[in-house]
Design an enzyme around this catalytic site. Structure first.
Site, PDB file in Angstrom:
ATOM      1  N   LYS A 210       0.849  -1.203   0.000  1.00 61.10           N
ATOM      2  CA  LYS A 210       0.000   0.000   0.000  1.00 61.10           C
ATOM      3  C   LYS A 210       0.882   1.250   0.000  1.00 61.10           C
ATOM      4  O   LYS A 210       0.699   2.157  -0.792  1.00 61.10           O
ATOM      5  CB  LYS A 210      -0.905  -0.023   1.236  1.00 61.10           C
ATOM      6  CG  LYS A 210      -1.802   1.177   1.358  1.00 61.10           C
ATOM      7  CD  LYS A 210      -2.707   1.082   2.574  1.00 61.10           C
ATOM      8  CE  LYS A 210      -3.400   2.425   2.795  1.00 61.10           C
ATOM      9  NZ  LYS A 210      -4.250   2.438   3.976  1.00 61.10           N
ATOM     10  N   GLU A 216      10.876  -4.411   4.168  1.00 59.65           N
ATOM     11  CA  GLU A 216      10.941  -5.858   3.896  1.00 59.65           C
ATOM     12  C   GLU A 216      10.519  -6.135   2.451  1.00 59.65           C
ATOM     13  O   GLU A 216      11.173  -6.881   1.716  1.00 59.65           O
ATOM     14  CB  GLU A 216      10.006  -6.632   4.845  1.00 59.65           C
ATOM     15  CG  GLU A 216      10.371  -6.556   6.304  1.00 59.65           C
ATOM     16  CD  GLU A 216       9.712  -5.372   7.023  1.00 59.65           C
ATOM     17  OE1 GLU A 216       9.442  -4.329   6.375  1.00 59.65           O
ATOM     18  OE2 GLU A 216       9.497  -5.469   8.234  1.00 59.65           O
ATOM     19  N   GLY A 270      -4.611  -1.676   5.211  1.00 60.68           N
ATOM     20  CA  GLY A 270      -3.838  -2.826   4.709  1.00 60.68           C
ATOM     21  C   GLY A 270      -4.492  -4.159   5.056  1.00 60.68           C
ATOM     22  O   GLY A 270      -4.620  -5.048   4.207  1.00 60.68           O
ATOM     23  N   ARG A 271      -4.938  -4.307   6.303  1.00 61.42           N
ATOM     24  CA  ARG A 271      -5.486  -5.598   6.739  1.00 61.42           C
ATOM     25  C   ARG A 271      -6.895  -5.838   6.219  1.00 61.42           C
ATOM     26  O   ARG A 271      -7.490  -6.880   6.486  1.00 61.42           O
ATOM     27  CB  ARG A 271      -5.418  -5.704   8.262  1.00 61.42           C
ATOM     28  CG  ARG A 271      -5.968  -4.502   9.018  1.00 61.42           C
ATOM     29  CD  ARG A 271      -5.478  -4.470  10.455  1.00 61.42           C
ATOM     30  NE  ARG A 271      -5.914  -3.297  11.191  1.00 61.42           N
ATOM     31  CZ  ARG A 271      -5.240  -2.143  11.248  1.00 61.42           C
ATOM     32  NH1 ARG A 271      -4.105  -2.007  10.587  1.00 61.42           N
ATOM     33  NH2 ARG A 271      -5.688  -1.138  11.968  1.00 61.42           N
ATOM     34  N   GLU A 356      -4.062  -5.884  15.166  1.00 63.78           N
ATOM     35  CA  GLU A 356      -3.571  -4.590  14.700  1.00 63.78           C
ATOM     36  C   GLU A 356      -4.694  -3.551  14.797  1.00 63.78           C
ATOM     37  O   GLU A 356      -4.439  -2.353  14.933  1.00 63.78           O
ATOM     38  CB  GLU A 356      -3.061  -4.704  13.251  1.00 63.78           C
ATOM     39  CG  GLU A 356      -1.970  -3.707  12.914  1.00 63.78           C
ATOM     40  CD  GLU A 356      -1.211  -4.031  11.640  1.00 63.78           C
ATOM     41  OE1 GLU A 356      -0.099  -4.578  11.727  1.00 63.78           O
ATOM     42  OE2 GLU A 356      -1.729  -3.734  10.545  1.00 63.78           O
ATOM     43  N   HIS A 387      -4.452 -32.363  18.825  1.00 64.16           N
ATOM     44  CA  HIS A 387      -3.283 -33.127  19.272  1.00 64.16           C
ATOM     45  C   HIS A 387      -2.147 -32.204  19.697  1.00 64.16           C
ATOM     46  O   HIS A 387      -1.008 -32.633  19.817  1.00 64.16           O
ATOM     47  CB  HIS A 387      -2.823 -34.070  18.159  1.00 64.16           C
ATOM     48  CG  HIS A 387      -3.886 -35.043  17.771  1.00 64.16           C
ATOM     49  ND1 HIS A 387      -4.041 -36.263  18.383  1.00 64.16           N
ATOM     50  CD2 HIS A 387      -4.904 -34.937  16.874  1.00 64.16           C
ATOM     51  CE1 HIS A 387      -5.089 -36.885  17.855  1.00 64.16           C
ATOM     52  NE2 HIS A 387      -5.629 -36.090  16.940  1.00 64.16           N
ATOM     53  N   LYS A 513       9.676  -0.220  13.717  1.00 64.14           N
ATOM     54  CA  LYS A 513      10.248   0.028  12.382  1.00 64.14           C
ATOM     55  C   LYS A 513      11.355   1.061  12.489  1.00 64.14           C
ATOM     56  O   LYS A 513      12.424   0.912  11.889  1.00 64.14           O
ATOM     57  CB  LYS A 513       9.173   0.541  11.423  1.00 64.14           C
ATOM     58  CG  LYS A 513       8.203  -0.492  10.928  1.00 64.14           C
ATOM     59  CD  LYS A 513       7.328   0.149   9.853  1.00 64.14           C
ATOM     60  CE  LYS A 513       6.128  -0.700   9.504  1.00 64.14           C
ATOM     61  NZ  LYS A 513       5.158  -0.032   8.665  1.00 64.14           N
TER      62      LYS A 513
HETATM   63  O1  F6P Z   1       2.472  -4.034   9.921  1.00 67.49           O
HETATM   64  C1  F6P Z   1       2.200  -2.704   9.646  1.00 67.49           C
HETATM   65  C2  F6P Z   1       1.649  -2.525   8.276  1.00 67.49           C
HETATM   66  O2  F6P Z   1       1.524  -1.169   8.064  1.00 67.49           O
HETATM   67  C3  F6P Z   1       0.310  -3.240   8.062  1.00 67.49           C
HETATM   68  O3  F6P Z   1      -0.770  -2.522   8.522  1.00 67.49           O
HETATM   69  C4  F6P Z   1       0.324  -3.439   6.597  1.00 67.49           C
HETATM   70  O4  F6P Z   1      -0.609  -4.393   6.209  1.00 67.49           O
HETATM   71  C5  F6P Z   1       1.762  -3.868   6.384  1.00 67.49           C
HETATM   72  O5  F6P Z   1       2.509  -3.061   7.281  1.00 67.49           O
HETATM   73  C6  F6P Z   1       2.283  -3.719   4.994  1.00 67.49           C
HETATM   74  O6  F6P Z   1       2.210  -2.395   4.552  1.00 67.49           O
HETATM   75  P1  F6P Z   1       2.342  -2.016   3.024  1.00 67.49           P
HETATM   76  O7  F6P Z   1       1.228  -2.674   2.292  1.00 67.49           O
HETATM   77  O8  F6P Z   1       2.285  -0.528   2.978  1.00 67.49           O
HETATM   78  O9  F6P Z   1       3.682  -2.542   2.547  1.00 67.49           O
END
Ligand code: F6P
Length: 549
Positions: A210, A216, A270-271, A356, A387, A513
């Site tokens: 987003k 990452e 995002g979620r 979150e 189990h 972060k």
């Molecule tokens: O974990 C924090 C967060 O901002 C989430 O809310 C989001 O889904 C994820 O990082 C990834 O963010 P992006 O889609 O901006 O890479």
């Protein structure tokens, strides 16, 4: 928008609920079932192919009455209406919350700040569908003229968990000629292991972010790009890299042509984004028609949520029941057990969505909250979980409310296996509710006496009274899965509204972060900042032990 601050724990109904809990906490659910033959009919609801049985909960009509009073005290209906019409209910980020607009039919209209968002949503969706059709039909080819056979989604959090979960669940609808992988972890082994199975000439990378600023994801995307360029040229990137993002300049800066970018909007968290272009890998896997069914299932649940009285409203009831245990029983966790191998990633997705969203210690206006909010969400697929951790559910000391999710029909009929799966699921909910009494155990142990009996008897007792909801899908279809997911989204919203938190920001993730980025600099040998002795010691240990390639 109303900015009336409601301190929900100061409302009289809060104290009444505590009182009611104290007065009823010794009532065993077994008694409630014995008193009312109709308990299942009274406390279950059906919406198309989804049935919710909430009868195995420690509740009576009075409990529900009080919980609805609590919802009214928190102005739940008002907040539902504000969300639906696109008010900026994500106050800290000054954003509307409109993932529901992503699943509205093309014929609908939703005007927010003078702009109808439905045509915008449809325009991106149709572009994505067009792209998907070209890839799936073989019209879109890789740079050597070969078909795309492998898709690698690079994203994390909501840009990974949602689509990955849906992709696993809807595998029976997948194009068998294509393979899909999801890379999220910055740990190089994740990407390296996937790339080792890919042919660059047949691979499409979707960089899903987003913000297009998540380190990452960007690191993995850059590594994938370098790997691709070992056997191709810059000009070939356009056929093998697409992006899903709200940040066009960053996508362009990364080297992806905006013509290969699918956008969405800041009003999609995002979620909550799997319904947007973030669902692109799912669209590629199951095709536009099935994805449209998934959206339709979500829309059906939205309509039910927004238009059904609270006491017949599936997400509202789930939210209220969760609050009953979390807030008034002090339960700290909530377990989700899908008895469906395809749904095994559901607990992880709901975990992000819920924790979150509602893992907050201050209210939406910045006020300190004096009570617990979001529970720890966890879970694992059944029957494997039986189990693993069911011992604690049956005989441990903690109250763990559970959701059991099971499909009545399977895509994979194998002898009697589906019946065995369903039998296990139902048996667990029954055992958790009933428990096993001393009389029952004594009967079983009739052959024992003396010390042997004294030692074994207490160990074979099951207190029962462990609450659960059972959510039964007719089958895991795109439509039913859409309903299931939207149901959980709204449940989380209901709870956030009642606790008074903003379920749509996530400031808590930012701090880690920031520190990681500073620490990285120091691990490169740059000037060290001030750290506690533990962090300093661990950094020094890394510097002394790590061998750079
Ligand atoms: O974990 C924090 C967060 O901002 C989430 O809310 C989001 O889904 C994820 O990082 C990834 O963010 P992006 O889609 O901006 O890479």
């Amino acid at each position: 928008m109303s900015t009336d601050r409601i301190f929900i724990n100061e409302h009289p109904v809060w104290a009444r609920l505590h009182q009611h809990q104290r007065a009823t906490r010794h009532v065993h659910m077994k008694e409630l079932f014995a008193q009312d033959e109709q308990r299942f009919d009274r406390y279950s609801l059906q919406l198309d192919g989804l049935l919710l049985d909430y009868s195995k909960n420690r509740l009576t009509e009075r409990t529900l009455e009080l919980l609805v009073e609590l919802a009214d005290a928190a102005d739940l209906r008002g907040w539902m209406a504000r969300m639906r019409r696109g008010e900026r209910i994500n106050i800290s980020e000054k954003r509307a919350v409109l993932h529901t607009a992503l699943r509205l039919p093309a014929t609908a209209s939703l005007v927010v700040d003078g702009v109808d968002v439905v045509p915008q949503v449809q325009q991106v969706l149709q572009r994505a569908y067009q792209f998907v059709r070209r890839v799936r039909s073989g019209e879109w080819l890789g740079h050597t003229g070969q078909r795309i056979r492998q898709v690698v989604n690079i994203g994390i959090g909501g840009s990974d968990l949602g689509p990955l979960m849906v992709a696993e669940a809807l595998k029976p609808y997948a194009d068998p000629g294509m393979r899909f992988d999801y890379v999220s972890n910055v740990d190089g082994q994740h990407l390296a292991q996937v790339l080792a199975t890919c042919d660059p000439a047949q691979t499409l990378f979707i960089v899903a972010s987003k913000s297009f600023a998540t380190p990452e994801t960007l690191l993995n995307a850059q590594a994938a790009r370098r790997w691709f360029l070992q056997s191709a040229t810059e000009a070939d990137i356009a056929r093998h890299f697409v992006a899903v993002s709200t940040n066009e300049p960053a996508v362009r800066a990364f080297g992806i042509d905006p013509a290969n970018m699918f956008g969405f909007w800041d009003w999609v968290g995002g979620r909550y984004s799997v319904w947007s272009a973030i669902g692109l890998p799912v669209m590629l896997q199951i095709g536009p028609e099935h994805f449209a069914d998934f959206l339709a299932g979500g829309a059906r649940m939205d309509q039910h949520f927004f238009e059904t009285p609270l006491l017949r409203n599936i997400p509202v009831l789930l939210g209220l029941i969760g609050i009953w245990y979390n807030t008034f029983y002090g339960a700290h966790t909530h377990a989700i057990m899908p008895y469906d191998h395809g749904l095994r990633r559901l607990p992880a997705h709901i975990q992000q969505m819920d924790m979150e969203s509602n893992g907050k210690r201050v209210g939406r206006y910045g006020e300190r909250l004096d009570f617990d909010t979001g529970p720890v969400i966890w879970g694992e697929e059944g029957v494997n979980s039986q189990h693993a951790f069911f011992q604690l559910l049956h005989q441990g000391t903690r109250l763990v409310p559970c959701d059991f999710i099971v499909a009545m029909n399977t895509h994979y009929p194998l002898g009697d296996q589906h019946r065995v799966l369903v039998a296990n699921c139902l048996a667990q909910t029954e055992a958790l509710m009933r428990g096993k009494t001393e009389a029952e155990v004594l009967q079983e142990l009739a052959h024992l006496s003396g010390d042997e009996l004294d030692i074994l008897l207490p160990q074979k007792l099951f207190p029962g009274n462990q609450p659960s909801n059972t959510i039964a899908l007719d089958k895991v279809t795109p439509y039913n899965l859409g309903m299931l997911l939207a149901m959980y989204e709204h449940k989380v919203f209901v709870q956030g509204v009642i606790w008074g938190v903003n379920s749509f920001d996530q400031w808590g993730v930012e701090y880690g972060k920031q520190l990681a980025s500073r620490l990285l600099d120091e691990l490169h040998g740059n000037q060290a900042g001030r750290h506690d002795a533990s962090t300093r010691g661990l950094m020094q240990h890394f510097m002394a032990t790590y061998h750079a390639e």
